[in-house]
Every structure is written in C-alpha cells, then in structure tokens.
Design a protein around this motif. Structure first.
Motif, PDB file in Angstrom:
ATOM      1  N   TYR A 175      57.578  64.217  -7.314  1.00 21.80           N
ATOM      2  CA  TYR A 175      56.655  65.112  -6.603  1.00 21.80           C
ATOM      3  C   TYR A 175      55.229  64.600  -6.709  1.00 21.80           C
ATOM      4  CZ  TYR A 175      60.146  68.620  -5.524  1.00 21.80           C
ATOM      5  OH  TYR A 175      61.226  69.260  -5.001  1.00 21.80           O
ATOM      6  N   HIS A 176      54.874  64.149  -7.887  1.00 20.55           N
ATOM      7  CA  HIS A 176      53.516  63.665  -8.131  1.00 20.55           C
ATOM      8  C   HIS A 176      53.178  62.505  -7.193  1.00 20.55           C
ATOM      9  CE1 HIS A 176      50.080  62.734 -10.935  1.00 20.55           C
ATOM     10  NE2 HIS A 176      50.225  61.560 -10.343  1.00 20.55           N
ATOM     11  N   GLU A 177      54.061  61.516  -7.174  1.00 21.62           N
ATOM     12  CA  GLU A 177      53.780  60.327  -6.347  1.00 21.62           C
ATOM     13  C   GLU A 177      53.855  60.663  -4.864  1.00 21.62           C
ATOM     14  OE1 GLU A 177      52.453  57.783  -7.625  1.00 21.62           O
ATOM     15  OE2 GLU A 177      52.875  58.309  -9.708  1.00 21.62           O
ATOM     16  N   ALA A 178      54.845  61.497  -4.482  1.00 25.13           N
ATOM     17  CA  ALA A 178      54.936  61.914  -3.080  1.00 25.13           C
ATOM     18  C   ALA A 178      53.644  62.622  -2.688  1.00 25.13           C
ATOM     19  CB  ALA A 178      56.137  62.830  -2.885  1.00 25.13           C
ATOM     20  N   GLY A 179      53.093  63.400  -3.612  1.00 25.88           N
ATOM     21  CA  GLY A 179      51.833  64.108  -3.363  1.00 25.88           C
ATOM     22  C   GLY A 179      50.713  63.142  -3.017  1.00 25.88           C
ATOM     23  N   HIS A 180      50.531  62.116  -3.853  1.00 26.19           N
ATOM     24  CA  HIS A 180      49.502  61.099  -3.571  1.00 26.19           C
ATOM     25  C   HIS A 180      49.691  60.523  -2.172  1.00 26.19           C
ATOM     26  CE1 HIS A 180      47.557  60.680  -7.408  1.00 26.19           C
ATOM     27  NE2 HIS A 180      48.639  60.311  -8.063  1.00 26.19           N
ATOM     28  N   ALA A 181      50.948  60.126  -1.893  1.00 31.19           N
ATOM     29  CA  ALA A 181      51.225  59.408  -0.655  1.00 31.19           C
ATOM     30  C   ALA A 181      50.971  60.283   0.569  1.00 31.19           C
ATOM     31  CB  ALA A 181      52.669  58.914  -0.666  1.00 31.19           C
ATOM     32  N   ASN A 227      45.256  60.330 -15.968  1.00 32.08           N
ATOM     33  CA  ASN A 227      44.503  59.153 -15.536  1.00 32.08           C
ATOM     34  C   ASN A 227      43.838  59.383 -14.182  1.00 32.08           C
ATOM     35  OD1 ASN A 227      44.751  56.097 -14.148  1.00 32.08           O
ATOM     36  ND2 ASN A 227      43.838  56.241 -16.181  1.00 32.08           N
ATOM     37  N   ASP A 228      44.566  60.037 -13.260  1.00 35.57           N
ATOM     38  CA  ASP A 228      43.992  60.358 -11.944  1.00 35.57           C
ATOM     39  C   ASP A 228      42.717  61.179 -12.117  1.00 35.57           C
ATOM     40  OD1 ASP A 228      46.234  59.204 -10.890  1.00 35.57           O
ATOM     41  OD2 ASP A 228      47.289  61.119 -10.603  1.00 35.57           O
ATOM     42  N   ILE A 229      42.813  62.163 -12.995  1.00 34.32           N
ATOM     43  CA  ILE A 229      41.687  63.074 -13.190  1.00 34.32           C
ATOM     44  C   ILE A 229      40.497  62.317 -13.772  1.00 34.32           C
ATOM     45  CG2 ILE A 229      40.912  65.094 -14.497  1.00 34.32           C
ATOM     46  CD1 ILE A 229      43.808  66.118 -14.286  1.00 34.32           C
ATOM     47  N   MET A 244      50.117  58.580 -11.627  1.00 36.40           N
ATOM     48  CA  MET A 244      50.551  59.170 -12.890  1.00 36.40           C
ATOM     49  C   MET A 244      50.360  58.164 -14.008  1.00 36.40           C
ATOM     50  SD  MET A 244      54.121  60.855 -13.984  1.00 36.40           S
ATOM     51  CE  MET A 244      53.545  62.335 -13.263  1.00 36.40           C
ATOM     52  N   SER A 245      49.947  58.630 -15.106  1.00 37.87           N
ATOM     53  CA  SER A 245      49.784  57.682 -16.197  1.00 37.87           C
ATOM     54  C   SER A 245      50.497  58.190 -17.427  1.00 37.87           C
ATOM     55  CB  SER A 245      48.301  57.489 -16.512  1.00 37.87           C
ATOM     56  OG  SER A 245      47.839  58.552 -17.313  1.00 37.87           O
TER      57      SER A 245
HETATM   58 ZN    ZN Z   1      48.904  59.944 -10.154  1.00 37.19          ZN
END
Ligand code: ZN
Ligand code: ADP
Length: 605
Positions: A432-438, A508-510, A1-2
C-alpha cells in the motif's frame, strides 16, 4: 519506505586466529614465569631451612671420616650432609656432581665409611628444568607459527593468496539480476577487446561498487564477468587487509595490484570493502593502519596505466560508510545495487541450484518462490541443499515437494531470528505504501513517471518506487518542490487510508519531506509571510539567533503549513483513486514488482 536493515557481520576468521594465538602464547608465558618463580622459591627455601657447610670443609670432614650420610638428587648440585654425632642435616653446594660421586666411591674404596643416597629428580625440579631446555625450541616454533600466520601462508595459502585463475562461472549461472547483467556486459566486452576501446579513445572503466546484503550474489556476478571474458579473477576480502601488525595491510594491497598487473587483463574483486574503505579518521593505532591501507588502495587505483586492463569490483553492504575519496571519478565511480531477488528471480535461482540435484518429476518451484519473499540467492541455494539432505533422511527416491517445504520451514526459522524474512503483514503494508507513492506521483504534473515499484527491500529501504530519470535540470520551481512533498507523503497517506493505521516505514519519507520544506523557507526564500530571506538553519544556527525566536516560530509554522497541505493533497488524490490503490497493492502483494507499462495499464482501462 525505509527500514534499517540488520547488518550481519561475517566473522573475521583472521582476527580470531590472531587472538587465539596471542592467548596461547600469553598462557605459555604465564605458566613459564609461574614455574620459574616456584622453582626459585623452592631452592631458596632449602637454603633458608638448613645451615650450609662449605665445600672444602665437607671434603675435609669426609677425609676425616666425620660424615655419616650424604643425600643427593640427580641433576642437583645441592646435597644434604649428615655429620657424625649431629642431628641436623647441613647443605652443601658442590661444583660437579659426577666427579663428586666418583670421588666418594674412591674414598669408600679407601675405607671411609659413608652412606650415599642418590634420589631421582623430583617433579618440581624436572618440569622447570625440562621446560628450560625446550624453551628456545618452543619460542622458535611459536615465532614460526606467528610469521606464517602473518604472511598468510597458513590455511593452505588460501587466506591471503589471492584466489586466482580462470573461472568457469558465467552469466548463465547468475539467475535474475537481468538489468545488472546488462549493465555489466559492457565490462565483459571491454575485458575481451580492450584495444577496440582504446582505439576509440574510450576511457578504461576502473572501479565498480556492488552494493547489497550478503548472499545476494555479488561475488557470483563478479566471477561471472571474469568467466564471460575468460580472464583471471583475483579476489581478496577487505577484512583480510586489516591486520594487527602495522604496515601489512598496505603492502598486501600493493602485492595484490602487482599481481593483477602481471596477469592483466583481469578482474580484482575486493569483498567487504567497507573494512578498509570506511571513512578515514584522525585516530591512532589500528585506524591509522586502516588509513594506510586505504591510501594505498587509492594510490593503486590512480596509478593504473591506460593500457592496464584491470577492472576492480568491490562489494559492500554499506556504501554510505565508505570514504568519499573512494567514490571519486576514476575510482569506484559506478555503483550497482544488487537487491534480493523478486518472485521470478527466486524461482530461477531455485531452478539453477536444482540442476545438479535429483528431483521428483512433478516438482515445480513456483509456490516455494512465493513463500520465500526476502530470501537471498545464498539462502535459496541453502534451501535446496537442506531439501536434498531431508530427502535422504526421509528415504525418498528424489527431492519431493514435502522435502522442499520442510527445508523452507527449517531455513525460515533460522532467518526469523535474524528478522530477515518479510512477513505477509509487512508485505501488505509495503504494498500500500509504495502503491501510494506511485499513484500520487502519477497525478502530479511535475513529478517524473514511475519506472518500477517493488516491495522487496533494497539497500536501507523496505520497498521502493523508482522514477524515470529526468533530463538534467538546473533549477527547481516552487510547484515542483511542493509536489515532491506530496509524492513523498503518498506512502504514509496510503497506509492511513487503506489500513487505517500508520507505521514507522514512512520515517525516511517524512525526514526528506521536512528537510525539503525547511529549505524552501530558509534557503530558497519561498515563504509568503517571511519573503525571500536566507536563514540557513541547517548550516548555521547562529543565523537564527540573530533573527530572534519570532522568526524561528514563523519558520516552524511555515514548514508545518507546507507539509500539512502536501499531506492533504496526497490523501485527496488517493481517496479519489481508492480502487486503483487496492488493485495495484494487490498485484504488488502477488508479484512483488510492477513495471512502468504494467502500472500505466491500470489507468488506461
Ligand atoms: Zn516511502
Ligand atoms: P555475496 O557476495 O553477495 O555475499 P555470493 O555471490 O557469495 O553473495 O552468493 C553466495 C551463493 O549464493 C552463490 O555462490 C550462489 O550459489 C548463490 N546465489 C546468490 N545469488 C544468486 C543468483 N542470483 N543466482 C544464482 N545463485 C545465486
């Protein structure tokens, strides 16, 4: 996330001072010029209005007893003369007033009838005259003040004189930041016993960049290193090097390092290094001055002897702004990120700052720590101060829970204006965002395993998922790149799945994902339809023109296909692990940080 962090600017006191004095001096000069002009206009007016009578003529007339009245103003050589039988007054310039007055008295004694009126000086004459007489003194005083300011002898010598001396702060005073402290223990060892390291042939560590927003404890930790090693701490702020007067910045850098060499082993701490270390430009004026200062810093850092035991620590909130030359080996080649504290860290910081305060017996800090996500160490210290003030106002024996809560509210209101407090809504989204990445990464063969997940902002990121360091690799396979895209899009996919909404946090991810996908097609020739061609769109757009629009369209379609496939895969993985997503996000919301072991436990149940 940025998330773009606001970059609070410390007011540049030094520059303000200089501006202040410049304004004062300009005002004084304008005033002086104005008064001078008025003075001369006045005098000229007198000249124009009246006819003049020559001095010798006047003497003759007086001796001939033809002068009725003489009016003179003290201090002025211009007198008004009224002749017998004439209406109009005339003006005469006399060479010496005192002698003239005495001569008149003499003549009177000799029987000549003449009325002599002596008027006090008029204000319009007094002020400029007075000013003219003190002008040299005034200018001298102003110059002295300016020189003192330039050399930094003002403000009790604190501004430019490096803060120096043995420090009492140690690692015990720095709460949280355990990993960072561990990393820095080595430096302490080195400062304590440099010979040992030299004997081993170990290279002297030189510069360490501490990155983090203001108030996160960068200065504190730098001081603690000096305190632990029991060596002098010489500090200066980058903005202090930047002067309106050319050449001073560079010489100040030189002096700073000279001083350090004399007291070595020691620590040099440069706060706000971005003020001098910003990328060099070809511009003129103040910026060339910056360039000189930066160049001098580089020269000093390269010029250390092997047996100088000097470690330079520098702090910045904007490492990306720094001139690349500063980051080369032998200069600031190590970066340590100092993030705002997590829940546990916050509780510890509160405890440390509560030590010298009177507390109610049953007071604990856990719930306060929970309410202050995103606060920096400085802000937490501030809360305890506020609480002590409030306890006094509320006439409490000691700080009570109520005082602390009120203090949090007070400080929060101030902070919300600067939008630095993390709201519960943001926390949930980031979780949720970070859990998603992980989770997505966990199920991808080629992706490295998670080391730490956090929803406390760090650098420009609103939260982060840290991966374990992989062994160095020379080549990256297509599968690996594809799976990297999946992991990157895991954040966005989780937002969509859990909250049925998406946010700007994935920007930023995108961006990174799109860049990778584009490179896969145009640089690494990984596209099935286009085959192994090199288009190099990023570097050289002409190349694309060469191939024509058709290829451009195809590249676009291929990039989109890669991204779409990756996004779908991320969504699938998360949908299959919906329960894990909920569990992990919830723990993150509570604890703000999950370690690798804790994370893996979720999948071993
Ligand atoms: Zn991210
Ligand atoms: P920075 O240099 O990053 O702007 P400072 O080191 O000047 O921040 O921190 C300001 C103050 O905040 C410190 O003097 C200290 O009182 C408090 N503080 C910040 N971080 C911590 C921490 N980790 N532990 C204890 N106190 C802290």
């Amino acid at each position: 996330m940025s998330k773009q962090n606001e970059k609070p600017k410390k007011p540049n006191k030094k520059k303000q001072d200089v501006i202040f004095y410049t304004i004062i001096i300009s005002l004084i000069l304008v005033l002086l010029v104005g008064i001078t002009i008025a003075y001369f206009i006045m005098q000229n007016k007198q000249k124009e209005d009246t006819k003049t009578l020559g001095y010798t003529e006047l003497i003759e007339k007086i001796e001939a007893n033809q002068v009725e009245k003489i009016e003179m103003t003290v201090g002025s050589t211009s007198i008004k003369v009224k002749l017998v039988g004439e209406e109009e007054e005339k003006k005469t310039i006399i060479p010496n007033t005192q002698a003239f007055i005495e001569w008149i008295h003499e003549k009177r004694d000799q029987g000549i009838q003449i009325e002599l009126i002596e008027k006090p000086e008029s204000m319009l004459v007094t002020i400029p005259r007075g000013l003219f007489s003190i002008l040299p003194t005034l200018i001298l005083v102003i110059l002295i003040i300016l020189i003192i300011k330039m050399q930094g002898l003002g403000d009790n010598g604190k501004v430019y004189e490096p803060e120096e001396g043995k420090v009492k702060v140690t690692f015990k005073d720095v709460a949280g930041l355990e990993e960072e402290k561990n990393e820095l223990v080595e430096i302490v060892d080195f400062l304590k016993r440099p010979e040992k390291f030299h004997e081993m042939g170990a290279k002297t560590p030189r510069g360490i960049l501490l990155c983090g927003k203001p108030g996160t404890g960068k200065t504190l930790i730098a001081k603690a290193i000096a305190g632990e090693a029991n060596v002098p701490f010489i500090s200066m702020s980058g903005s202090e090097f930047i002067e309106m007067f050319a050449g001073l910045g560079a010489s100040r850098v030189r002096k700073l390092f000279d001083k350090a060499r004399k007291v070595s082993p020691c620590i040099i701490f440069i706060d706000e290094i971005d003020a001098i270390g910003a990328r060099r430009t070809a511009a003129s004026g103040a910026e060339t001055e910056n360039n000189q200062t930066l160049n001098q810093l580089l020269v000093e850092m390269d010029g250390f002897d092997t047996d100088d035991t000097i470690i330079v620590l520098a702090a910045t909130n904007r490492p990306e702004m720094l001139d690349k030359a500063l980051l080369r080996p032998g200069r600031f080649d190590r970066q340590i990120i100092i993030a705002p504290p997590d829940l546990k860290g916050r509780e510890e910081i509160l405890k440390i700052h509560a030590k010298d305060k009177k507390l109610a017996k049953d007071l604990t800090f856990h719930s306060i720590a929970e309410d202050t996500a995103g606060f920096t160490g400085a802000e937490l210290a501030n809360i305890l101060n506020e609480a002590a003030i409030l306890a006094t106002i509320n006439k409490h024996e000691a700080i009570e829970k109520e005082d602390l809560e009120e203090a949090v509210r007070k400080v929060t209101v101030g902070l919300e204006k600067k939008s630095r407090v993390i709201s519960d809504k943001d926390k949930k989204l980031t979780a949720y965002h970070e859990a998603g990445h992980a989770i997505v990464s966990y199920f991808l063969e080629t992706q490295t395993s998670v080391k730490e997940i956090s929803i406390i902002p760090r650098g420009v990121a609103g939260g982060y998922t840290m991966y374990k360091n992989d062994e160095d690799k020379y080549y990256v396979s297509k599968t690996e790149m594809e799976e990297r895209l999946v992991a990157l899009l895991g954040g966005r996919a989780a937002e969509k799945l859990a909250l049925n909404d998406i946010s700007t946090g994935a920007s930023n991810d995108i961006q990174v994902a799109t860049k990778i996908a584009k490179e896969m097609i145009t640089v690494y020739g990984m596209s099935d339809t286009l085959g192994p061609i090199w288009v190099g769109v990023e570097d050289n757009p002409y190349e694309l023109e060469l191939y024509g629009e058709h290829i451009g369209d195809q590249i676009g379609a291929e990039v989109k296909k890669l991204i779409d496939t990756a996004y779908l895969k991320a969504q699938t993985i998360l949908a299959e692990n919906r329960d894990k997503l909920e569990e992990i996000a919830n723990v993150l919301i509570q604890k703000e940080k999950i370690t690798a072991e804790e994370f893996e436990k979720f999948f071993k149940m």
